[in-house]
Design a protein around this motif. Structure first.
Motif, mmCIF file in Angstrom:
data_model
loop_
_atom_site.group_PDB
_atom_site.id
_atom_site.type_symbol
_atom_site.label_atom_id
_atom_site.label_comp_id
_atom_site.label_asym_id
_atom_site.label_seq_id
_atom_site.Cartn_x
_atom_site.Cartn_y
_atom_site.Cartn_z
ATOM 1 N N LEU A 50 0.818 -1.211 0.000
ATOM 2 C CA LEU A 50 0.000 0.000 0.000
ATOM 3 C C LEU A 50 0.855 1.266 0.000
ATOM 4 C CD1 LEU A 50 -2.705 -1.216 2.538
ATOM 5 C CD2 LEU A 50 -3.089 -0.727 0.115
ATOM 6 N N LEU B 270 -0.957 4.615 -0.619
ATOM 7 C CA LEU B 270 -2.246 4.375 0.020
ATOM 8 C C LEU B 270 -2.106 4.214 1.531
ATOM 9 C CD1 LEU B 270 -3.814 1.991 -2.641
ATOM 10 C CD2 LEU B 270 -4.399 4.381 -2.192
ATOM 11 N N SER C 243 -8.374 5.399 3.495
ATOM 12 C CA SER C 243 -9.694 4.815 3.232
ATOM 13 C C SER C 243 -10.692 5.855 2.724
ATOM 14 C CB SER C 243 -10.228 4.100 4.467
ATOM 15 O OG SER C 243 -10.207 4.936 5.585
ATOM 16 N N LYS D 125 -10.221 7.733 0.341
ATOM 17 C CA LYS D 125 -10.124 7.679 -1.123
ATOM 18 C C LYS D 125 -11.119 6.683 -1.706
ATOM 19 C CE LYS D 125 -6.683 7.175 -4.808
ATOM 20 N NZ LYS D 125 -5.248 6.958 -5.115
ATOM 21 N N PHE D 126 -11.614 5.783 -0.839
ATOM 22 C CA PHE D 126 -12.517 4.738 -1.299
ATOM 23 C C PHE D 126 -13.903 4.843 -0.658
ATOM 24 C CE2 PHE D 126 -8.163 3.306 -1.653
ATOM 25 C CZ PHE D 126 -8.109 2.794 -2.935
ATOM 26 N N ALA E 103 -8.743 -1.377 -2.472
ATOM 27 C CA ALA E 103 -7.383 -0.889 -2.715
ATOM 28 C C ALA E 103 -6.422 -2.032 -2.998
ATOM 29 C CB ALA E 103 -6.903 -0.087 -1.509
ATOM 30 N N GLU F 222 -7.091 -3.652 -6.302
ATOM 31 C CA GLU F 222 -7.216 -2.674 -7.396
ATOM 32 C C GLU F 222 -8.590 -2.751 -8.066
ATOM 33 O OE1 GLU F 222 -2.858 -1.924 -9.066
ATOM 34 O OE2 GLU F 222 -3.392 -4.049 -9.179
#
Length: 575
Positions: free
Chosen positions: A278, A283, A310, A312-313, A369, A372
């Motif tokens: 990560l 990440l 997290s 980002k997601f 993440a 992918e």
């Protein structure tokens, strides 16, 4: 090919014909077009939304397009009537011959009917139960265990390769508490009178472990410092607990393919590998968490920690993967565990208790993440079960601590009753398990009602033989009229129900379907109680009886297959 997929192909051919004729533009997206039973059976046997879906992109009126589609579908031999309803829905009625052919297909395919290759080439890892290895299974674990196991069987039924996995949380503080509790029982086994302090496990199930340790080690660890015996007692206690867990789950017919150890995961450096992976993609970064909302404790101070992005997601904040003392957070270890699972599976499913709802978003973000975005990941939340006896809450068990064991419940009402009952409601809905009601012989008890339908069919075949009427593989199905063939229409839905239940990860749909199928069969049977000509067994008409035996046998096959997915035995007799 099922009846529904066959008619989807017919519909596609009809649309292709309209494209060829210039009545429909080429290249329209058809994925939202469906062929399914109409909500109201009086409207026909099948319905499609094709005109409603395609009219706008085709630049035409839905009803006008529907009329053109109807003209094409009306050319199919299996269709006896086709019409447009409302703004453009299309309803089809199939010929009785079509349903007789489907009845023959059910018999020809036997226990293969309803199976599909939808999941062929796809491996799904489904993790379920995963209770802390600190005691016997209790009813708090039961529902998730059944839902997970039935879902695994359902996924296999539609063609997936399935890995059934149990994650052993053997690296946290709870297993140290278990080891200390076992040490007390070890001292007790050596003759000491003990008192179990608050915070340790009081259950008597730890006595055999203490006795085993006493027999093997004598007094060596009675007065020894904790550092000398903690790891040994932890290892021995966890091993004994897993033997108990496996035995308890076996009572429900549940067997996992893999028991994955959190301790082994950490010893193998999996969390470090996940963190490195990560970090290489930016990440994970070193940052400071925001202060807790509301009143801040006097001893709180900002600390730099490795944080997973997290947000980002879709999560509401970034999450620490390590504590300030360098130990992995539960999330950090869990993240690494899912990284490991994704190495050997195309799709992941976790069955969690509803009390874990707050952590779903972050672990979904982590898997997204780490894979992918290539791995489908579902978390199914399961609500607790409230145990009742004649409407009153059930008292707890002294032997096991403050809970009712799974073993006690299975011993009282049986595996099949427990398994079926756990699937009679959607997993995230609250459930009451009343010992009196789950064994009640009534229509209101789905377990009984479905089992009784299968037993009734088995009894019918026995009574036919006693009357000198042998079942035949080639009865005259023209003896079955439209009213009787309504049962086939419902039976023919089984393949699509299985596939849709698997896609939605909802095995309870099989239980709901079986109840509806059993209800239709019982209703047809009961008509014969009032009208002699509608009885399934007519001693002086072997041909009609054989046709009805054939029909009943198909319904019995569907019930057996559905119950098999649920892990429930289809009984031949009711006692």
């Amino acid at each position: 090919m099922t009846l529904y997929t066959r008619f989807a192909a017919h519909l596609n051919a009809a649309l292709d014909a309209l494209v060829a004729a210039g009545d429909l533009p080429a290249g329209l997206e058809r994925r939202a077009v469906t062929v399914e039973p109409p909500r109201d059976s009086s409207h026909g046997d099948l319905a499609t939304n094709a005109a409603m879906v395609l009219a706008k992109p085709a630049g035409t009126n839905p009803r006008a397009l529907a009329e053109k589609i109807v003209a094409e579908l009306g050319k199919i031999d299996e269709v006896s009537a086709v019409s447009v309803a409302g703004p453009g829905f299309i309803n089809l009625t199939l010929t009785d011959a079509t349903w007789r052919d489907e009845l023959a297909t059910i018999h020809a395919e036997g226990d293969r009917y309803g199976r599909s290759e939808m999941g062929k080439g796809t491996t799904v890892n489904i993790e379920y139960v995963s209770a802390n290895p600190t005691g016997p299974m209790h009813m708090g674990h039961c529902r998730g265990a059944v839902v997970g196991d039935a879902l695994a069987a359902l996924l296999e039924f539609v063609g997936h390769d399935v890995i059934r996995e149990y994650y052993v949380n053997d690296a946290g503080g709870q297993v140290d508490t278990l080891a200390r509790s076992a040490h007390l029982r070890y001292r007790e086994a050596l003759g000491e009178t003990i008192a179990i302090p608050e915070g340790l496990y009081p259950g008597e199930y730890l006595k055999p472990i203490g006795e085993k340790l006493a027999a093997e080690h004598g007094v060596a660890f009675v007065d020894a410092p904790e550092a000398e015996w903690l790891a040994l007692f932890r290892r021995e206690a966890v091993a004994a607990m897993l033997v108990m867990v496996r035995a308890d789950l076996a009572l429900l017919g549940i067997h996992h393919d893999k028991f994955a150890s959190e301790a082994e995961l950490q010893a193998a450096g999996k969390p470090e590998a996940a963190e490195a992976w990560l970090r290489a993609r930016d990440l994970v970064y070193d940052g400071v968490l925001e202060a807790p909302k509301g009143e801040v404790a006097d001893d709180w101070e900002p600390v730099e920690l490795p944080l997973f992005r997290s947000t980002k997601f879709g999560d509401d904040q970034d999450r620490p993967i390590k504590k300030s003392n360098g130990a992995w957070t539960y999330f950090g270890a869990d993240l690494a565990y899912h990284f490991q699972k994704a190495e050997s599976a195309d799709q992941l499913i976790d069955i969690w208790g509803a009390d874990h709802a707050g952590t779903v978003k972050r672990i979904v973000a982590a898997v997204n993440a780490l894979t992918e975005g290539k791995t489908r990941f579902d978390v199914k939340l399961v609500q607790m079960v409230r145990l009742l006896r004649a409407g009153e809450p059930v008292k707890m068990s002294k032997r096991s601590g403050n809970f009712v064991t799974l073993a006690d419940v299975v011993e009282e009402v049986g595996k099949d009753v427990v398994r079926f009952t756990m699937l009679t409601r959607k997993a995230d809905a609250q459930m009451d398990f009343d010992f009196a009601k789950v064994v009640e012989a009534s229509k209101d008890n789905p377990v009984f009602y479905v089992q009784y339908a299968h037993a009734r069919i088995a009894s019918l075949h026995r009574r036919a033989l006693e009357a000198g009427i042998e079942p035949t593989a080639t009865p005259d199905l023209s003896r079955l009229d439209t009213e009787e063939l309504a049962l086939v229409k419902l039976a023919a839905q089984f393949p699509r129900i299985a596939e849709s239940a698997a896609l939605a990860r909802e095995p309870h749909r099989i239980a709901f379907y079986l109840y509806d199928l059993a209800a239709e069969f019982h209703a047809a049977w009961n008509v014969g109680n009032e009208r002699a000509d509608r009885r399934y067994l007519i001693a002086d008409d072997a041909g009609l009886t054989q046709a009805r035996l054939y029909l009943a046998g198909a319904i019995g096959q569907i019930i057996r297959s559905g119950l098999g997915v649920m892990g429930v035995v289809a009984v031949e007799e009711m006692h």
